[in-house]
Enzyme design. Structure first.
Site, PDB file in Angstrom:
ATOM      1  N   LYS A  51     -75.872  -6.786  67.926  1.00 54.74           N
ATOM      2  CA  LYS A  51     -77.272  -6.704  67.496  1.00 54.74           C
ATOM      3  C   LYS A  51     -77.420  -7.248  66.072  1.00 54.74           C
ATOM      4  CE  LYS A  51     -80.731  -3.199  66.507  1.00 54.74           C
ATOM      5  NZ  LYS A  51     -81.092  -1.781  66.643  1.00 54.74           N
ATOM      6  N   GLU A 111     -65.460  -5.731  63.392  1.00 53.82           N
ATOM      7  CA  GLU A 111     -64.557  -5.887  64.534  1.00 53.82           C
ATOM      8  C   GLU A 111     -64.990  -7.073  65.399  1.00 53.82           C
ATOM      9  OE1 GLU A 111     -66.118  -3.197  63.569  1.00 53.82           O
ATOM     10  OE2 GLU A 111     -64.803  -1.428  63.573  1.00 53.82           O
ATOM     11  N   GLY A 164     -78.556   0.245  69.434  1.00 54.93           N
ATOM     12  CA  GLY A 164     -77.335  -0.322  70.025  1.00 54.93           C
ATOM     13  C   GLY A 164     -76.850   0.447  71.246  1.00 54.93           C
ATOM     14  N   ARG A 165     -76.828   1.780  71.144  1.00 57.87           N
ATOM     15  CA  ARG A 165     -76.284   2.576  72.257  1.00 57.87           C
ATOM     16  C   ARG A 165     -77.257   2.709  73.412  1.00 57.87           C
ATOM     17  NH1 ARG A 165     -76.762   5.033  67.494  1.00 57.87           N
ATOM     18  NH2 ARG A 165     -78.259   6.722  67.215  1.00 57.87           N
ATOM     19  N   GLU A 214     -73.415   9.854  68.689  1.00 56.73           N
ATOM     20  CA  GLU A 214     -73.980   9.006  67.633  1.00 56.73           C
ATOM     21  C   GLU A 214     -75.471   9.322  67.469  1.00 56.73           C
ATOM     22  OE1 GLU A 214     -72.329   4.811  66.246  1.00 56.73           O
ATOM     23  OE2 GLU A 214     -73.821   4.546  67.814  1.00 56.73           O
ATOM     24  N   HIS A 221     -55.156  18.254  86.068  1.00 56.50           N
ATOM     25  CA  HIS A 221     -53.724  18.399  85.785  1.00 56.50           C
ATOM     26  C   HIS A 221     -53.447  18.177  84.304  1.00 56.50           C
ATOM     27  CE1 HIS A 221     -52.990  18.617  90.088  1.00 56.50           C
ATOM     28  NE2 HIS A 221     -53.975  17.742  90.181  1.00 56.50           N
ATOM     29  N   LYS A 240     -67.560   2.343  56.983  1.00 54.76           N
ATOM     30  CA  LYS A 240     -67.559   0.870  56.895  1.00 54.76           C
ATOM     31  C   LYS A 240     -67.461   0.435  55.433  1.00 54.76           C
ATOM     32  CE  LYS A 240     -70.551   0.020  60.906  1.00 54.76           C
ATOM     33  NZ  LYS A 240     -71.854  -0.470  61.340  1.00 54.76           N
TER      34      LYS A 240
HETATM   35  O1  F6P Z   1     -70.966   2.129  65.171  1.00 55.23           O
HETATM   36  C1  F6P Z   1     -72.191   1.834  64.626  1.00 55.23           C
HETATM   37  C2  F6P Z   1     -72.901   0.805  65.396  1.00 55.23           C
HETATM   38  O2  F6P Z   1     -73.968   0.436  64.577  1.00 55.23           O
HETATM   39  C3  F6P Z   1     -73.394   1.261  66.776  1.00 55.23           C
HETATM   40  O3  F6P Z   1     -74.548   2.000  66.732  1.00 55.23           O
HETATM   41  C4  F6P Z   1     -73.543  -0.046  67.456  1.00 55.23           C
HETATM   42  O4  F6P Z   1     -73.692   0.100  68.840  1.00 55.23           O
HETATM   43  C5  F6P Z   1     -72.264  -0.728  67.041  1.00 55.23           C
HETATM   44  O5  F6P Z   1     -72.092  -0.336  65.690  1.00 55.23           O
HETATM   45  C6  F6P Z   1     -72.242  -2.223  67.190  1.00 55.23           C
HETATM   46  O6  F6P Z   1     -73.247  -2.834  66.420  1.00 55.23           O
HETATM   47  P1  F6P Z   1     -73.637  -4.350  66.629  1.00 55.23           P
HETATM   48  O7  F6P Z   1     -74.173  -4.523  68.003  1.00 55.23           O
HETATM   49  O8  F6P Z   1     -74.665  -4.620  65.582  1.00 55.23           O
HETATM   50  O9  F6P Z   1     -72.392  -5.182  66.434  1.00 55.23           O
END
Ligand code: F6P
Length: 554
Positions: free
Chosen positions: A212, A218, A273-274, A359, A390, A518
């Site tokens: 987004k 990452e 995002g979620r 979150e 188990h 972060k």
């Molecule tokens: O972990 C924080 C967060 O902002 C989430 O809410 C989101 O889904 C994720 O990082 C990834 O964000 P992006 O889609 O901006 O890379």
């Protein structure tokens, strides 16, 4: 549209106080007995809608509990909050944004205004672009640099840009279209990158950089690694556009990365995002199951949206699940909630719901900034049954904590093997039954005596065999995991989380806590690689940095 969240302290509401008193009155409540006393209990506390059957009769509730919880929802302004959610009010007050994931599943012709602009045409334009792209890939018209058709799609994204799409594409594997395999690259761990790359050919791989913000460390690092790998495999630079596309609301950053504008699908600030798997972030889902199935998923979620908006609270699945969570978290001291899918294809649902719930509702202040004086979101955990039986179910049965659980199970399997599915289903039911019934001391004694043990042995072993029982659970049954039912199931939990946020008066749509890690990460990294000579803020972190620097080999 600004949103005026209620600033009232929920614990001062008469319904909260009535629930407190009712909780005391239910101290000796016994589920076993409740079923004996009321032959209609199952019918009274179950409902069937949107392709989902919810049995919530194995909860520590009676009719009065339900009616007081519903009063609480009304007193907390839930009716107004649901209207605000769907109308696009700025319910994400700290970021002054609406949370309009529900717009993503509404039919063409509906109107949803954000800052005076109807967003529905953009939503359906994006869907059309997805449809066209998926068609080109599935029909072999989207080709790699050597003119071979695409065989592998790799989604590079993390958090909401990973967990929802991964859950859905894996849950709907029986609907996967032939010819295209879907992969997910999320973590900033060279091993996950290398393991995946070893299975791919640069000529036939399409990477979707899903972010987004297009600023997530990452994702950007993995996208750079993928580009480097593509070039190292002999992929020409001027053909990169055949192998890289993006989904993002930050078009400029995606372009700066080298992705052509026509290869960028939109995301919007007004989708969290979620909550984004319903948008173009769901492109890998559509690549896997095809666009018609993706639309079925949206339709299933839309049906749940209508149910949520229209069903009376007493018969409203998300509202009931949410209120039960409040009941246990705020009145019984439960601190966690288990999600236990009895289905291989649904095995990732716990991870998705973990992000969705934790979150969203892992918050300590209310919308107006005042400190919350009661518990908010629980720890969400669990995993697939029977495996969990188990492993960690022991704690559910005999541990000292009260942990409510949701069992999720389909009636039929896509892969019947002998009587495996009957056994799987039976195990699911018997777990919720065992949690409820338990085993009394007298029953344990009788069982041991029946085995012919001496009285000394009976007395020695009986306490260990006692299972307290009276432990609550919900069971969600679906006929089979289909796109429509899965859409409804995920939307059910989205709305559950929202209802709880309204009761607690918190914002379910921001996540400021994630930011601190972060920010600090950048400082730690600079010290580890030696570009910042200053010491860390604390001796523990500095000690660990020193250890890394003296032992790191690659
Ligand atoms: O972990 C924080 C967060 O902002 C989430 O809410 C989101 O889904 C994720 O990082 C990834 O964000 P992006 O889609 O901006 O890379």
């Amino acid at each position: 549209m600004p949103y005026a969240p209620s600033s009232q302290d929920v614990t001062r509401l008469p319904s909260w106080q009535a629930l407190n008193e009712h909780r005391q009155a239910l101290d000796g409540f016994n589920l076993r007995q409740a079923f004996v006393d009321d032959p209609q209990r199952f019918e009274r506390f179950s409902l069937d809608d949107c392709g989902l059957f919810l049995d919530y009769s194995k909860n520590l509730i009676d009719e009065r509990t339900r009616s007081l919880l519903v009063d609480l929802a009304r007193d907390a302004g839930l009716t107004q909050a649901i209207a605000a959610l769907f109308e696009g009010a700025q319910i994400n007050a700290s970021e002054r944004r609406p949370a309009l994931h529900t717009a993503l599943r509404r039919p063409l012709g509906d109107r949803v205004l954000v800052d005076g602009e109807d967003v529905m045409p953009q939503v359906h334009r994006a869907l059309l672009r997805m449809s066209e792209l998926v068609g080109r890939v599935h029909h072999g018209l989207w080709r790699g640099y050597s003119d071979k058709p695409i065989t592998d799609v790799v989604n590079i994204g993390i958090g909401g840009s990973f967990l929802g799409p991964q859950l859905v594409s894996e849950a709907l594997l029986p609907f996967a279209q032939r010819g295209v395999r879907c992969h997910y690259l999320a973590n900033i761990d060279g091993s996950s990158f290398q393991e995946l790359a070893a299975k791919l050919s640069a000529e036939t791989t399409l990477f979707i950089v899903s972010s987004k913000t297009f600023s997530t460390l990452e994702t950007l690092k993995n996208a750079q690694a993928a580009r480097g790998w593509y070039l190292a495999q002999g992929g020409p630079e001027d053909e990169l556009h055949r192998h890289f596309m993006a989904v993002s609301s930050n078009v400029e950053a995606a372009k700066a990365f080298g992705i052509r504008e026509e290869n960028i699908l939109p995301m919007w600030d007004w989708v969290g995002g979620r909550y984004s798997l319903w948008s173009a972030i769901g492109l890998p889902i559509a690549m896997s199951i095809g666009i018609s199935n993706f639309k079925e998923l949206l339709t299933g979620a839309y049906r749940m949206d209508l149910h949520f908006q229209q069903a009376p609270f007493e018969r409203n699945m998300p509202v009931l699940l949410a209120l039960l969570g409040v009941w246990y978290g705020n009145f019984w001291g439960a601190q966690s909630h288990a999600i236990l899918p009895y289905d291989h294809y649904l095995r990732n649902i716990t991870k998705h719901l973990q992000q969705l719930d934790m979150e969203s509702n892992g918050k300590r202040v209310r919308q107006d900034g005042s400190a919350l004086q009661i518990a908010s979101g629980p720890v969400i955990w669990g995993g697939v049954g029977c495996n969990g039986q188990h492993a960690y179910h022991q704690l559910l049965h005999q541990g000292t904590q009260l942990i409510p659980a949701d069992f999720i199970v389909p009636v039929s399997s896509y892969n019947p093997v002998a009587d495996h599915h009957q056994w799987l289903f039976a195990n699911c039911l018997s777990q919720s039954q065992a949690l409820m019934l338990g085993k009394s001391h007298a029953e344990a004694e009788a069982e041991l005596r029946a085995q012919g043990l001496s009285e000394d042995e009976v007395q020695r072993l009986a306490p260990h065999k006692v299972v307290p029982g009276n432990r609550p659970s919900n069971t969600l049954v679906l006929e089979r995991v289909s796109p429509g039912r899965l859409g409804a199931l995920i939307a059910l939990y989205e709305h559950k989380v929202f209802v709880q946020s309204v009761i607690w008066g918190i914002n379910a749509f921001d996540q400021w806590g994630v930011e601190l890690g972060k920010e600090l990460g950048k400082g730690v990294y600079s010290r580890m690689v030696g570009s910042d000579p200053s010491g860390a803020e604390d001796a523990s972190t500095q000690g660990l940095i020193d250890f890394f620097r003296s032992h790191h080999r690659g």
